[in-house]
Design an enzyme around this catalytic site. Structure first.
Site, PDB file in Angstrom:
ATOM      1  N   HIS A 155       0.839  -1.210   0.000  1.00  0.00           N
ATOM      2  CA  HIS A 155       0.000   0.000   0.000  1.00  0.00           C
ATOM      3  C   HIS A 155       0.868   1.251   0.000  1.00  0.00           C
ATOM      4  O   HIS A 155       1.242   1.759   1.063  1.00  0.00           O
ATOM      5  CB  HIS A 155      -0.923  -0.015   1.217  1.00  0.00           C
ATOM      6  CG  HIS A 155      -1.968   1.043   1.195  1.00  0.00           C
ATOM      7  ND1 HIS A 155      -3.136   0.964   1.917  1.00  0.00           N
ATOM      8  CD2 HIS A 155      -2.050   2.236   0.545  1.00  0.00           C
ATOM      9  CE1 HIS A 155      -3.864   2.034   1.708  1.00  0.00           C
ATOM     10  NE2 HIS A 155      -3.215   2.841   0.879  1.00  0.00           N
ATOM     11  N   HIS A 190     -10.885   1.277   0.676  1.00  0.00           N
ATOM     12  CA  HIS A 190     -10.705   2.336   1.675  1.00  0.00           C
ATOM     13  C   HIS A 190     -12.082   2.516   2.296  1.00  0.00           C
ATOM     14  O   HIS A 190     -13.006   3.046   1.662  1.00  0.00           O
ATOM     15  CB  HIS A 190     -10.219   3.623   1.002  1.00  0.00           C
ATOM     16  CG  HIS A 190     -10.096   4.792   1.938  1.00  0.00           C
ATOM     17  ND1 HIS A 190      -8.937   5.523   2.076  1.00  0.00           N
ATOM     18  CD2 HIS A 190     -10.990   5.383   2.766  1.00  0.00           C
ATOM     19  CE1 HIS A 190      -9.120   6.493   2.961  1.00  0.00           C
ATOM     20  NE2 HIS A 190     -10.367   6.436   3.387  1.00  0.00           N
ATOM     21  N   HIS A 222       3.164  14.287   0.880  1.00  0.00           N
ATOM     22  CA  HIS A 222       2.718  15.639   0.508  1.00  0.00           C
ATOM     23  C   HIS A 222       3.838  16.590   0.888  1.00  0.00           C
ATOM     24  O   HIS A 222       4.548  16.357   1.871  1.00  0.00           O
ATOM     25  CB  HIS A 222       1.431  16.007   1.261  1.00  0.00           C
ATOM     26  CG  HIS A 222       0.249  15.196   0.829  1.00  0.00           C
ATOM     27  ND1 HIS A 222      -0.424  15.418  -0.352  1.00  0.00           N
ATOM     28  CD2 HIS A 222      -0.365  14.139   1.409  1.00  0.00           C
ATOM     29  CE1 HIS A 222      -1.409  14.539  -0.471  1.00  0.00           C
ATOM     30  NE2 HIS A 222      -1.402  13.743   0.578  1.00  0.00           N
ATOM     31  N   HIS A 252      -5.824  -0.229   5.476  1.00  0.00           N
ATOM     32  CA  HIS A 252      -5.544   0.591   6.675  1.00  0.00           C
ATOM     33  C   HIS A 252      -6.664   0.617   7.735  1.00  0.00           C
ATOM     34  O   HIS A 252      -7.346   1.600   7.936  1.00  0.00           O
ATOM     35  CB  HIS A 252      -5.114   2.012   6.324  1.00  0.00           C
ATOM     36  CG  HIS A 252      -5.888   2.751   5.284  1.00  0.00           C
ATOM     37  ND1 HIS A 252      -7.251   2.715   5.182  1.00  0.00           N
ATOM     38  CD2 HIS A 252      -5.456   3.578   4.304  1.00  0.00           C
ATOM     39  CE1 HIS A 252      -7.612   3.476   4.186  1.00  0.00           C
ATOM     40  NE2 HIS A 252      -6.576   4.011   3.631  1.00  0.00           N
ATOM     41  N   PHE A 268       2.885   6.450  -4.923  1.00  0.00           N
ATOM     42  CA  PHE A 268       4.144   7.020  -5.419  1.00  0.00           C
ATOM     43  C   PHE A 268       3.943   8.176  -6.412  1.00  0.00           C
ATOM     44  O   PHE A 268       4.899   8.659  -7.018  1.00  0.00           O
ATOM     45  CB  PHE A 268       5.057   5.931  -5.993  1.00  0.00           C
ATOM     46  CG  PHE A 268       5.789   5.121  -4.937  1.00  0.00           C
ATOM     47  CD1 PHE A 268       5.843   5.531  -3.607  1.00  0.00           C
ATOM     48  CD2 PHE A 268       6.448   3.938  -5.272  1.00  0.00           C
ATOM     49  CE1 PHE A 268       6.520   4.796  -2.639  1.00  0.00           C
ATOM     50  CE2 PHE A 268       7.136   3.197  -4.312  1.00  0.00           C
ATOM     51  CZ  PHE A 268       7.168   3.621  -2.993  1.00  0.00           C
ATOM     52  N   ARG A 269       2.683   8.612  -6.601  1.00  0.00           N
ATOM     53  CA  ARG A 269       2.395   9.908  -7.272  1.00  0.00           C
ATOM     54  C   ARG A 269       2.836  10.000  -8.728  1.00  0.00           C
ATOM     55  O   ARG A 269       2.999  11.120  -9.222  1.00  0.00           O
ATOM     56  CB  ARG A 269       3.030  11.075  -6.496  1.00  0.00           C
ATOM     57  CG  ARG A 269       2.795  11.080  -4.991  1.00  0.00           C
ATOM     58  CD  ARG A 269       1.360  11.254  -4.647  1.00  0.00           C
ATOM     59  NE  ARG A 269       1.165  11.525  -3.217  1.00  0.00           N
ATOM     60  CZ  ARG A 269       0.034  11.230  -2.577  1.00  0.00           C
ATOM     61  NH1 ARG A 269      -0.993  10.673  -3.206  1.00  0.00           N
ATOM     62  NH2 ARG A 269      -0.099  11.517  -1.299  1.00  0.00           N
ATOM     63  N   ASN A 286      -4.626   6.630  -7.348  1.00  0.00           N
ATOM     64  CA  ASN A 286      -5.062   8.043  -7.339  1.00  0.00           C
ATOM     65  C   ASN A 286      -3.947   8.971  -7.825  1.00  0.00           C
ATOM     66  O   ASN A 286      -3.314   9.670  -7.061  1.00  0.00           O
ATOM     67  CB  ASN A 286      -5.589   8.459  -5.953  1.00  0.00           C
ATOM     68  CG  ASN A 286      -4.612   8.213  -4.816  1.00  0.00           C
ATOM     69  OD1 ASN A 286      -3.801   7.292  -4.870  1.00  0.00           O
ATOM     70  ND2 ASN A 286      -4.685   9.036  -3.793  1.00  0.00           N
ATOM     71  N   ASP A 288       0.970   2.813   3.697  1.00  0.00           N
ATOM     72  CA  ASP A 288       0.147   3.871   3.092  1.00  0.00           C
ATOM     73  C   ASP A 288       1.016   5.117   2.854  1.00  0.00           C
ATOM     74  O   ASP A 288       0.586   6.250   3.087  1.00  0.00           O
ATOM     75  CB  ASP A 288      -1.070   4.215   3.955  1.00  0.00           C
ATOM     76  CG  ASP A 288      -2.115   5.031   3.187  1.00  0.00           C
ATOM     77  OD1 ASP A 288      -2.000   5.147   1.954  1.00  0.00           O
ATOM     78  OD2 ASP A 288      -3.053   5.547   3.839  1.00  0.00           O
TER      79      ASP A 288
HETATM   80  O1  DOR Z   1      -4.101   9.911   4.184  1.00  0.00           O
HETATM   81  C1  DOR Z   1      -4.304   9.476   3.048  1.00  0.00           C
HETATM   82  N1  DOR Z   1      -3.569   9.905   2.001  1.00  0.00           N
HETATM   83  N2  DOR Z   1      -5.313   8.621   2.862  1.00  0.00           N
HETATM   84  C2  DOR Z   1      -5.704   8.271   1.617  1.00  0.00           C
HETATM   85  O2  DOR Z   1      -6.679   7.576   1.501  1.00  0.00           O
HETATM   86  C3  DOR Z   1      -5.016   8.810   0.428  1.00  0.00           C
HETATM   87  C4  DOR Z   1      -3.659   9.243   0.745  1.00  0.00           C
HETATM   88  C5  DOR Z   1      -3.050  10.109  -0.338  1.00  0.00           C
HETATM   89  O3  DOR Z   1      -3.059   9.669  -1.498  1.00  0.00           O
HETATM   90  O4  DOR Z   1      -2.541  11.186  -0.033  1.00  0.00           O
HETATM   91 ZN    ZN Z   2      -3.684   4.803   0.709  1.00  0.00          ZN
END
Ligand code: DOR
Ligand code: ZN
Length: 452
Positions: free
Chosen positions: A63, A182, A311, A236, A66-67, A97, A307
């Site tokens: 989980h 999720h 950011h 999670h 990696f953007r 995502n 997870d």
């Molecule tokens: O805290 C989180 N950040 N929960 C998520 O479900 C997505 C993740 C993110 O992609 O930043």
């Molecule tokens: Zn996640």
């Protein structure tokens, strides 16, 4: 590319025992395990004297975010994969995502192509569910490198969201493989928003996205899985209520995971962490943390994950509730769990069970997760004697910070090995970041998953 390696004098964590000895990898495969040692080096192999080090199967993190593509200022598959390797993770499963979201064959293929060029570790990808992409989900079913479907039942980072009954029915009744959910209830989040929207204290986060919000969605997801006999993995897990309830539901169909941050932090830590500790679902309370540990030990929870959701510090500095949710973690998850082991929370074997064997079992990753002859030569040698204090500047993640800044941990990987090739090294007295020694794309493969 695979390699030949001989590890000598390691304390090996084998499936049902611990032994000091040697392990040889030939052409990327574990060829010989010799408790007691005695394997003679040959001229065509790299030899590591692992005296004083513990040899574990490479950790598998099922989980991460990696953007890539879309947000290289936060991470990409190269920085994320190198960060993972530095933390002893030899395989990762990445969430959909992105920008654009990975929701069909072209967007998944694009990520596989990027990974083939950039990664130093093994990799797999989730395809994201939307309200209308059933054909997209089906188009990648069973494809190499695709580990399952991800459904966000509550809104989080990004715009992937499916919470309507008929849409969820449609996905559960028409797809195969594993669905990872999720579990936070979107309706409850919307209903309670008015009441919480004026709060700017971080404690509001766990009150707003409460255990009931998680429990409603978890129960819903489980009932879809049971109705349609569909494999389900709840990602999670955060609340005592869900963990205790899932203990009654465990079997072939339902698996679950916990993040290392939810085993480490509680509301008291949030006061100092601030928005660095802001994640969805939230860091909760001591009772939740303790129950998650108990349900890991009793087998209700199958694996420990990160997870990893980086950011930038700039976006995190916006304060609550404007700051985005998510924290990095792949570089520290194995040392942190080994630190918990050193402090008596669990054993080193438990860590292997939760971070290697567990994820391999949940996702049907054959020949991974255990030190067994014939398995892939994905290994990590960790130093349990050396304690180091983590700081933001020690990180490989592009965002350059860690929620564990200032924390002392042991179990840092001295060598991370993928298919018998060294990808990361760290000297005990040297720079805590260590050295990333594999060229992008030269080690690691798209993973294969057996449907279970
Ligand atoms: O805290 C989180 N950040 N929960 C998520 O479900 C997505 C993740 C993110 O992609 O930043
Ligand atoms: Zn996640």
């Amino acid at each position: 590319m695979s390699g030949n390696i001989l590890v000598q004098n390691a304390t090996m964590i084998l499936p049902s025992s611990e032994a000091i000895g040697d392990l040889r990898v030939r052409a990327g495969i574990i060829d010989k395990i010799a408790p007691g040692g005695g394997l003679e080096p040959s001229s065509d192999e790299t030899v590591i004297d692992a005296s004083g080090l513990h040899l574990l199967p490479g950790a598998i993190d099922p989980h991460v975010h990696f953007r890539d593509p879309g947000q290289p200022e936060k991470e990409d598959l190269e920085s994320g994969s190198r960060a993972a390797a530095s933390g002893g993770i030899t395989s990762f499963l990445d969430m959909p995502n992105n920008i654009p979201n990975a929701i069909d064959r072209p967007t998944i293929q694009a990520k596989l192509d990027l990974a083939a060029r950039k990664c130093v570790t093994h990799h797999g990808f989730f395809v994201g569910a939307t309200r209308g992409n059933l054909a997209g989900l089906k188009s990648v079913e069973g494809m190499d490198g695709v580990c399952g479907i991800k459904i966000f039942m509550g809104s989080s980072t990004g715009d992937l969201l499916v919470h309507e009954q008929s849409d969820l029915e449609n996905i559960f009744s028409n797809t195969g493989g594993i669905i990872a959910v999720h579990a936070e209830d979107e309706q409850r989040l919307q209903d309670r928003f008015e009441h919480y929207k004026h709060r700017t204290d971080i404690a509001a986060h766990a009150e707003y996205r409460d255990s009931e919000t998680a429990m409603i969605a978890t129960k819903r997801a489980v009932s879809f899985a049971e109705d349609h006999d569909h494999r389900l993995h709840i990602v999670h897990l955060t609340s005592a209520e869900e963990a205790d309830w899932l203990a009654t539901k465990k079997g072939r169909l339902i698996t679950t995971e916990v993040c290392v941050q939810h085993l480490t932090f509680d509301d008291k830590d949030m006061e100092t962490l601030g928005t660095r500790g802001l994640v969805n679902p939230p860091i909760r309370y001591e009772e939740d943390k303790e129950t998650l540990w108990r349900r890991l030990h009793d087998g209700t929870i199958d694996c420990v994950v990160t997870d990893h959701a980086p950011h930038t510090l700039e976006s995190k500095s916006a304060g609550y509730p404007k700051s985005p949710a998510g924290m990095p973690g792949v570089e520290t998850s194995l040392p942190l769990m080994l630190t918990h082991a050193a402090k008596g929370r669990c054993s080193v074997r438990d860590v292997v069970r939760w971070m290697s064997e567990g994820p391999a079992g949940v996702y049907g990753m054959d020949k991974k997760g255990s030190l067994i002859e014939g398995h892939d030569g994905d290994l990590v040698l960790v130093d349990l004697e050396n304690w180091r204090t983590v700081t933001d500047s020690d990180t490989w993640t592009r965002v350059g910070w860690t929620p564990y800044h200032g924390m002392e941990m042991t179990g840092w990987p001295s060598f991370t090995i993928v298919d018998g090739r060294i990808v990361h090294t760290r000297e005990s007295g040297g720079n805590l970041k260590g050295r990333s020694v594999s060229a992008s794309g030269s080690t690691g493969r798209a993973l294969k998953f057996r449907v279970i």
